[in-house]
Design a protein around this motif. Structure first.
Motif, short mmCIF file in Angstrom:
data_model
loop_
_atom_site.label_atom_id
_atom_site.label_comp_id
_atom_site.label_asym_id
_atom_site.label_seq_id
_atom_site.Cartn_x
_atom_site.Cartn_y
_atom_site.Cartn_z
N THR A 191 7.41 2.25 -6.56
CA THR A 191 8.15 1.44 -5.61
C THR A 191 7.33 0.22 -5.22
O THR A 191 6.13 0.16 -5.48
CB THR A 191 8.48 2.25 -4.34
N ALA A 192 8.00 -0.74 -4.61
CA ALA A 192 7.32 -1.92 -4.05
C ALA A 192 7.79 -2.12 -2.61
O ALA A 192 7.93 -3.24 -2.13
CB ALA A 192 7.60 -3.16 -4.89
N GLU A 193 8.04 -1.00 -1.93
CA GLU A 193 8.55 -1.07 -0.55
C GLU A 193 7.92 0.04 0.28
O GLU A 193 7.87 1.19 -0.17
CB GLU A 193 10.08 -0.94 -0.57
N PHE A 194 7.43 -0.30 1.45
CA PHE A 194 6.85 0.71 2.33
C PHE A 194 7.44 0.59 3.72
O PHE A 194 7.90 -0.47 4.13
CB PHE A 194 5.32 0.60 2.38
N ALA A 195 7.44 1.73 4.44
CA ALA A 195 7.95 1.78 5.81
C ALA A 195 6.89 2.38 6.70
O ALA A 195 6.46 3.52 6.51
CB ALA A 195 9.23 2.63 5.87
N ILE A 196 6.44 1.59 7.68
CA ILE A 196 5.43 2.06 8.63
C ILE A 196 5.48 1.13 9.83
O ILE A 196 5.92 -0.02 9.72
CB ILE A 196 4.02 2.04 7.99
N ASN A 197 5.06 1.62 10.99
CA ASN A 197 5.04 0.80 12.20
C ASN A 197 3.75 0.00 12.23
O ASN A 197 2.70 0.49 12.65
CB ASN A 197 5.15 1.70 13.43
N MET A 198 3.81 -1.26 11.77
CA MET A 198 2.61 -2.09 11.62
C MET A 198 1.93 -2.39 12.95
O MET A 198 0.75 -2.74 12.97
CB MET A 198 2.97 -3.39 10.92
N SER A 199 2.63 -2.26 14.05
CA SER A 199 2.01 -2.55 15.35
C SER A 199 0.88 -1.58 15.68
O SER A 199 0.05 -1.85 16.54
CB SER A 199 3.06 -2.53 16.46
N PRO A 258 -8.16 5.54 5.40
CA PRO A 258 -7.38 5.64 4.17
C PRO A 258 -6.01 4.96 4.26
O PRO A 258 -5.59 4.29 3.31
CB PRO A 258 -7.23 7.15 3.96
N VAL A 259 -5.34 5.12 5.39
CA VAL A 259 -4.03 4.48 5.54
C VAL A 259 -4.19 2.96 5.64
O VAL A 259 -3.42 2.19 5.04
CB VAL A 259 -3.30 5.03 6.78
N ARG A 260 -5.21 2.51 6.36
CA ARG A 260 -5.44 1.07 6.48
C ARG A 260 -5.75 0.45 5.13
O ARG A 260 -5.27 -0.65 4.80
CB ARG A 260 -6.57 0.81 7.48
N ARG A 261 -6.56 1.15 4.33
CA ARG A 261 -6.88 0.63 2.99
C ARG A 261 -5.62 0.52 2.13
O ARG A 261 -5.43 -0.46 1.40
CB ARG A 261 -7.91 1.54 2.30
N TYR A 262 -4.78 1.56 2.20
CA TYR A 262 -3.56 1.53 1.39
C TYR A 262 -2.66 0.36 1.78
O TYR A 262 -2.19 -0.40 0.93
CB TYR A 262 -2.79 2.85 1.54
N ILE A 263 -2.43 0.20 3.09
CA ILE A 263 -1.55 -0.88 3.56
C ILE A 263 -2.18 -2.24 3.28
O ILE A 263 -1.48 -3.19 2.88
CB ILE A 263 -1.24 -0.71 5.06
N GLN A 271 -1.78 -7.49 0.37
CA GLN A 271 -2.40 -8.54 -0.46
C GLN A 271 -1.51 -8.93 -1.63
O GLN A 271 -1.75 -9.96 -2.28
CB GLN A 271 -3.76 -8.08 -0.96
N GLY A 272 -0.49 -8.14 -1.91
CA GLY A 272 0.49 -8.50 -2.93
C GLY A 272 -0.10 -8.72 -4.30
O GLY A 272 -1.04 -8.04 -4.73
N LYS A 273 0.44 -9.72 -5.02
CA LYS A 273 0.01 -10.01 -6.38
C LYS A 273 -1.46 -10.38 -6.47
O LYS A 273 -2.10 -10.18 -7.51
CB LYS A 273 0.85 -11.15 -6.97
N ASP A 274 -2.01 -10.93 -5.39
CA ASP A 274 -3.41 -11.35 -5.40
C ASP A 274 -4.38 -10.22 -5.11
O ASP A 274 -5.60 -10.41 -5.20
CB ASP A 274 -3.62 -12.47 -4.37
N VAL A 305 -1.89 7.19 -1.58
CA VAL A 305 -2.35 7.33 -0.19
C VAL A 305 -3.32 8.50 -0.09
O VAL A 305 -4.37 8.41 0.56
CB VAL A 305 -1.16 7.54 0.77
N SER A 306 -2.99 9.61 -0.74
CA SER A 306 -3.86 10.80 -0.68
C SER A 306 -5.22 10.52 -1.29
O SER A 306 -6.23 11.11 -0.87
CB SER A 306 -3.19 11.96 -1.40
N ALA A 307 -5.26 9.63 -2.27
CA ALA A 307 -6.52 9.34 -2.96
C ALA A 307 -7.32 8.24 -2.30
O ALA A 307 -8.46 7.98 -2.68
CB ALA A 307 -6.23 8.95 -4.41
N SER A 308 -6.74 7.58 -1.28
CA SER A 308 -7.42 6.42 -0.65
C SER A 308 -8.65 6.85 0.13
O SER A 308 -8.69 7.94 0.68
CB SER A 308 -6.45 5.72 0.29
#
Length: 322
Positions: free
Chosen positions: A194-202, A210-215, A220-223, A319-322
């Motif tokens: 997928t290329a879509e995630f759902a999380i409360n960014m606030s 681990p979650v911060r690294r994943y997000i 950072q997208g394509k870059d 995410v589990s591997a982050s």
């Protein structure tokens, strides 16, 4: 015009499921038709707004939390196949005095904080085996999610839809104007990528690394390290966010955060995480607490909370591997 199969026809054809389970599903589905109409008439019927009470979750109850809880509670207690029930809105279990049959756990109105602004909300339910030969106790509800015999949710949105899993597979039914459930989605499947995630960014500053690294990688997208752009979605109604993932893929995260370090998460294992995890796994996705499959967790409390990461399998693994 193609004639769509009804929920009753689908249940009758489901040979691997116990007839009594089908009866419980039918009772829940009928109650949710009633809930759909109550939700739709909210402002007209005066059922919007706060009820002035705090529930067992230490959350302010909405009027509709109480109304929808009572609708399901009354319907299930009248069902001969139901031995007991547990609700997110009730402090303790309730039994019917029957032995055998099934136990039902439910969140009567998930996302109810959104109801006053006309955003999609829903009902989530899980059906578990009840003990034979005696009345159920609280301990009988504390079963790992893999022991669920059925699970589902109803989303009250532009269309009202019931998403259900019994013995295998995931099926979607749309409610007609007359209140009939018609099979409109025969094979619900979640793509592995997928290329879509759902999380409360606030809450980003409160997450574990681990979650911060994943997000961060997604943002950072394509870059960045992922080499592709991601979209973010967040409805703040689990049933609406998960429904989107069931329909088109994605990953949903409600992780632990440092504001309440002694609480493992926000979502409830029995009422939300387990039923959604069963549906997601049956649709080909994965659901974890960040490390362990949710369906393998052993509940220890009726209102136990848990972090949730679910959706497209490859992203959940990342995410589990982050």
């Amino acid at each position: 015009m193609t004639t769509l199969k009804t929920l009753a026809d689908h249940l009758a054809a489901e040979q691997a499921a116990d007839d009594a389970v089908k009866d419980v599903v039918a009772v829940i589905a009928a109650a949710c038709v009633q809930i759909s109409r109550v939700v739709a008439s909210g402002a007209i019927s005066g059922s919007l707004g706060a009820a002035g009470q705090i529930n067992v979750q230490d959350e302010e109850q909405k009027k509709l939390d109480i109304i929808t809880n009572d609708i399901l509670r009354d319907a299930l207690k009248a069902c001969p196949a139901v031995a007991g029930l547990a609700s997110e809105e009730l402090e303790e279990i309730e039994t019917t005095g029957r032995a055998g049959g099934f136990l039902v756990t439910f969140d009567p109105l998930d996302g109810s904080s959104n109801i006053d602004v006309n955003v999609s909300v829903g009902t989530i339910f899980s059906i578990l085996p009840a003990p034979a030969g005696r009345e159920a106790t609280e301990a009988d509800f504390l079963l790992p999610g893999r022991q669920q015999v059925a699970a589902g949710y109803v989303v009250y949105g532009p269309q009202t839809m019931l998403v259900l899993t019994l013995s295998k597979g995931v099926f979607g039914f749309t409610m007609s104007a007359e209140g009939a459930w018609l099979l409109t989605h025969e094979t619900v499947a979640i793509g592995a990528d997928t290329a879509e995630f759902a999380i409360n960014m606030s809450n980003q500053r409160h997450w574990a690394q681990p979650v911060r690294r994943y997000i961060d990688g997604c943002l950072q997208g394509k870059d960045g390290p992922r080499g592709k752009n991601f979209n973010m979605r967040w409805v703040a109604s689990m049933v609406a966010d998960v429904h989107r993932i069931l329909m088109r893929g994605g990953i949903f995260m409600y992780p632990w955060d440092a504001r309440e370090p002694d609480k493992p998460g926000k979502l409830r294992l029995l009422y939300e995480a387990n039923p959604m995890a069963l549906i997601v796994e049956r649709a080909g996705g994965k659901a974890t607490d960040g490390k362990t499959a949710i369906l393998d967790l052993q509940p220890t409390k009726l209102h136990q909370r848990v972090p949730v990461v679910l959706g497209s399998a490859n992203e959940v693994d990342r995410v589990s591997a982050s």
